[in-house]
Design an enzyme around this catalytic site. Structure first.
Site, PDB file in Angstrom:
ATOM      1  N   HIS B  63      57.699 -37.773  -3.573  1.00 40.14           N
ATOM      2  CA  HIS B  63      57.373 -38.134  -4.949  1.00 40.14           C
ATOM      3  C   HIS B  63      56.146 -37.346  -5.380  1.00 40.14           C
ATOM      4  O   HIS B  63      55.485 -36.696  -4.563  1.00 40.14           O
ATOM      5  CB  HIS B  63      57.164 -39.644  -5.097  1.00 40.14           C
ATOM      6  CG  HIS B  63      55.999 -40.208  -4.347  1.00 40.14           C
ATOM      7  ND1 HIS B  63      55.878 -40.150  -2.976  1.00 40.14           N
ATOM      8  CD2 HIS B  63      54.879 -40.851  -4.787  1.00 40.14           C
ATOM      9  CE1 HIS B  63      54.755 -40.744  -2.606  1.00 40.14           C
ATOM     10  NE2 HIS B  63      54.131 -41.162  -3.666  1.00 40.14           N
ATOM     11  N   HIS B  65      53.143 -38.086  -6.645  1.00 40.16           N
ATOM     12  CA  HIS B  65      51.736 -38.494  -6.600  1.00 40.16           C
ATOM     13  C   HIS B  65      50.906 -37.413  -5.918  1.00 40.16           C
ATOM     14  O   HIS B  65      51.354 -36.757  -4.976  1.00 40.16           O
ATOM     15  CB  HIS B  65      51.586 -39.835  -5.874  1.00 40.16           C
ATOM     16  CG  HIS B  65      51.832 -41.016  -6.780  1.00 40.16           C
ATOM     17  ND1 HIS B  65      52.236 -42.244  -6.304  1.00 40.16           N
ATOM     18  CD2 HIS B  65      51.713 -41.146  -8.128  1.00 40.16           C
ATOM     19  CE1 HIS B  65      52.356 -43.091  -7.332  1.00 40.16           C
ATOM     20  NE2 HIS B  65      52.051 -42.439  -8.441  1.00 40.16           N
ATOM     21  N   ASP B  67      48.560 -37.271  -3.807  1.00 41.68           N
ATOM     22  CA  ASP B  67      48.324 -37.251  -2.351  1.00 41.68           C
ATOM     23  C   ASP B  67      49.545 -36.748  -1.580  1.00 41.68           C
ATOM     24  O   ASP B  67      49.496 -36.616  -0.358  1.00 41.68           O
ATOM     25  CB  ASP B  67      47.859 -38.626  -1.832  1.00 41.68           C
ATOM     26  CG  ASP B  67      48.825 -39.761  -2.129  1.00 41.68           C
ATOM     27  OD1 ASP B  67      49.451 -39.756  -3.204  1.00 41.68           O
ATOM     28  OD2 ASP B  67      48.953 -40.669  -1.289  1.00 41.68           O
ATOM     29  N   HIS B  68      50.624 -36.437  -2.315  1.00 41.06           N
ATOM     30  CA  HIS B  68      51.823 -35.907  -1.653  1.00 41.06           C
ATOM     31  C   HIS B  68      52.151 -34.477  -2.086  1.00 41.06           C
ATOM     32  O   HIS B  68      53.034 -33.851  -1.495  1.00 41.06           O
ATOM     33  CB  HIS B  68      53.018 -36.835  -1.922  1.00 41.06           C
ATOM     34  CG  HIS B  68      52.817 -38.216  -1.368  1.00 41.06           C
ATOM     35  ND1 HIS B  68      53.459 -38.669  -0.237  1.00 41.06           N
ATOM     36  CD2 HIS B  68      51.991 -39.224  -1.744  1.00 41.06           C
ATOM     37  CE1 HIS B  68      53.049 -39.905   0.031  1.00 41.06           C
ATOM     38  NE2 HIS B  68      52.163 -40.265  -0.878  1.00 41.06           N
ATOM     39  N   HIS B 140      59.320 -47.440  -5.980  1.00 41.59           N
ATOM     40  CA  HIS B 140      57.913 -47.100  -6.157  1.00 41.59           C
ATOM     41  C   HIS B 140      57.634 -47.026  -7.656  1.00 41.59           C
ATOM     42  O   HIS B 140      58.559 -47.064  -8.466  1.00 41.59           O
ATOM     43  CB  HIS B 140      57.634 -45.755  -5.463  1.00 41.59           C
ATOM     44  CG  HIS B 140      56.182 -45.505  -5.193  1.00 41.59           C
ATOM     45  ND1 HIS B 140      55.336 -46.439  -4.651  1.00 41.59           N
ATOM     46  CD2 HIS B 140      55.415 -44.394  -5.374  1.00 41.59           C
ATOM     47  CE1 HIS B 140      54.125 -45.919  -4.525  1.00 41.59           C
ATOM     48  NE2 HIS B 140      54.144 -44.675  -4.965  1.00 41.59           N
ATOM     49  N   ASP B 211      56.736 -43.271  -0.340  1.00 43.86           N
ATOM     50  CA  ASP B 211      56.082 -44.533  -0.689  1.00 43.86           C
ATOM     51  C   ASP B 211      57.113 -45.484  -1.288  1.00 43.86           C
ATOM     52  O   ASP B 211      57.904 -45.093  -2.147  1.00 43.86           O
ATOM     53  CB  ASP B 211      54.968 -44.294  -1.710  1.00 43.86           C
ATOM     54  CG  ASP B 211      53.805 -43.513  -1.123  1.00 43.86           C
ATOM     55  OD1 ASP B 211      53.930 -43.045   0.015  1.00 43.86           O
ATOM     56  OD2 ASP B 211      52.779 -43.370  -1.819  1.00 43.86           O
ATOM     57  N   HIS B 269      50.900 -43.468   6.302  1.00 40.44           N
ATOM     58  CA  HIS B 269      50.398 -43.793   4.966  1.00 40.44           C
ATOM     59  C   HIS B 269      49.565 -45.081   5.023  1.00 40.44           C
ATOM     60  O   HIS B 269      49.795 -46.047   4.294  1.00 40.44           O
ATOM     61  CB  HIS B 269      51.580 -43.946   3.986  1.00 40.44           C
ATOM     62  CG  HIS B 269      51.197 -43.761   2.537  1.00 40.44           C
ATOM     63  ND1 HIS B 269      50.784 -44.796   1.748  1.00 40.44           N
ATOM     64  CD2 HIS B 269      51.150 -42.662   1.747  1.00 40.44           C
ATOM     65  CE1 HIS B 269      50.534 -44.345   0.515  1.00 40.44           C
ATOM     66  NE2 HIS B 269      50.747 -43.048   0.499  1.00 40.44           N
TER      67      HIS B 269
HETATM   68 ZN   LIG Z   1      50.998 -41.986  -1.402  1.00 39.74          ZN
END
Ligand SMILES: [Zn+2]
Ligand SMILES: [Zn+2]
Lengths: 308, 308
Positions: B63, B65, B67-68, B140, B211, B269
């Protein structure tokens, strides 16, 4: 004014040097920190220092190459989770706004603070109470800027003894003299500030240049800086490579420092072809031309002090 | 099939855990490495492993976000300087193409290899000679996918003794039997493959989820995996937080592993609120439900072996 070099390598991160970023601490002066460039993992480097991301209120981007901007979306997002609620302003070349806005929009990052993005041109870009910043376009394959950070001169010290000598005793009047050109005392004395204030203290000047070829024309922009931060991607032997790739050599950086009459030179943006054991040689080359030179390493810190 | 966890934290990098990325080495199987998510500084983490970026030929993004994905532009750019010339394909949710293309265009990054970007939907997204990959949308706050990587069953071993027994001696005919259902020998014998090949070897299945909240509906997708990699952002006590923020707890991840009848569960995670000393507690919670669980740390490696 204290600099912390967070990334001192060129192009790619290596185990020894991260990609470009420099923090300028102005905590004593204005309780803020300014960041110059933000290569990938700048926020990771910051984790290993005492720098608080929420204290960073200005970020200056010299140019849009990945090794100078790919850490920006992460740093901006994380600052929201690190107590950041104060305005942050990013200054950079045309395109920086689209880069930041696209990255934040697509990653659904919602910032907890107001973000302002200013696409700059040459000239005076900041004029605040204590500091001015000028930008100048350098000579790189894409638009790349240098920044001249000027601390405004500070008013001299009050000549207390001279005031006492004429019967003006300590009190609110002293503050008034500091803040006004002419002041009248309660008993009618007219006091001119210039007669009761010592010589003003010269503010400091720090020049931080982005990636660039050597150009004599940069002399005026960096002239008389207390500190010049200049790239030195290559050794002097590789001057041809430096020209081809729009970068500078050690000797070239030292030359501009010398003709610009700066006090001190710090070299950064060192190619990953050079290992730790090569840096003595690189430093020697620069010092031959400009003795007061050092080569930055990641987490290298130095203070720029007011002159006596 | 060997996994290396490059980043095992949630949301923000910490000193202990970087943001999300997992490398799946298929070097023995197809001489390539696949990457799942690419948080900021994934290329820095790779510098500390034996992984060669040019071997990475597929990147799966669960996804969008930050942090990914914030390590993607840097990794893609750097791969050009690390001998990468083979096609690289990025699979991810709608928006991944605009993110990558905008980042590369504005940073003037020119890749030395062809890059293909595939915006995925649910279902079979890869069907190659040795592997299939299915994608499924999870639960998510933004579209987030899980991936089920299926190694195709391998043909069994040639029953050499049976062939010799009927007078078929070693030679090119042996290879022909492996590759064809029916083969005729030079002296006219008709050989059916099924009679001379042992039982086929069951291919391995690895499920890696992005996530997500716990959903019983995910059971079927991860069913009978040799390995399930599942997020566990929170401890079970914080199940409300997990629901509010569209994440899972330790116990929830263990529950889906249990009802999905997987062999092994790895949790990742992990929220930065948990320190090293908390992980025993997190692990205990999960193991109570599903004993064959481990919690990944950065650089944790594990092999998934073929079953006898
Ligand atoms: Zn994340
Ligand atoms: Zn650069």
């Amino acid at each position: 004014m204290e600099l912390t070099f967070l990334g001192t390598g060129a192009g790619l991160p290596s185990k020894e040097r991260n990609v470009s970023a420099i923090a300028l601490s102005l905590l004593q002066e204005i309780n803020h920190i300014w960041l110059f460039d933000c290569g990938e993992a700048t926020q990771h480097q910051i984790l290993r220092t005492t720098i608080k991301p929420r204290k960073i209120n200005k970020i200056f981007i010299t140019h849009l190459h990945g090794d100078h901007i790919f850490g920006l979306p992460g740093l901006l997002s994380s600052r929201s989770f690190q107590g950041g609620d104060e305005l942050l302003t990013v200054y950079g070349p045309s395109g920086i706004k689209e880069y930041i806005e696209t990255s934040l929009r697509l990653s659904c990052s919602h910032l907890s603070y107001p973000l302002s993005i200013v696409e700059i041109d040459e000239g005076l870009i900041i004029d605040e109470e204590k500091f001015q910043v000028y930008a100048k376009k350098l000579d790189h394959v894409i638009p790349s800027y240098g920044f001249r950070i000027i601390e405004k001169d500070k008013i001299g010290e009050l000549l207390v003894q001279s005031l006492i000598d004429i019967g003006v005793m300590p009190g609110p009047i002293y503050q008034q003299i500091k803040e006004n050109n002419v002041v009248q005392t309660e008993d009618g004395k007219v006091l001119y500030q210039k007669d009761f204030i010592g010589p003003s203290k010269k503010g400091r000047i720090i020049s931080i240049l982005g990636d660039t070829r050597y150009q004599e024309g940069h002399r005026e922009f960096i002239e008389n800086s207390n500190l010049l931060v200049h790239e030195a991607t290559f050794e002097q032997d590789k001057a041809n490579l430096a020209t081809d790739y729009y970068h500078s050599t050690t000797t070239q950086a030292a030359t501009i420092a010398k003709i610009g009459n700066v006090d001190q030179l710090v070299l950064t943006h060192i190619s990953s072809r050079y290992q730790d054991e090569d840096t003595t040689r690189l430093l020697d080359e620069a010092c031959e031309v400009f003795p007061n030179t050092s080569i930055a390493t990641d987490f290298y810190q130095l203070s720029v002090e007011l002159k006596a």
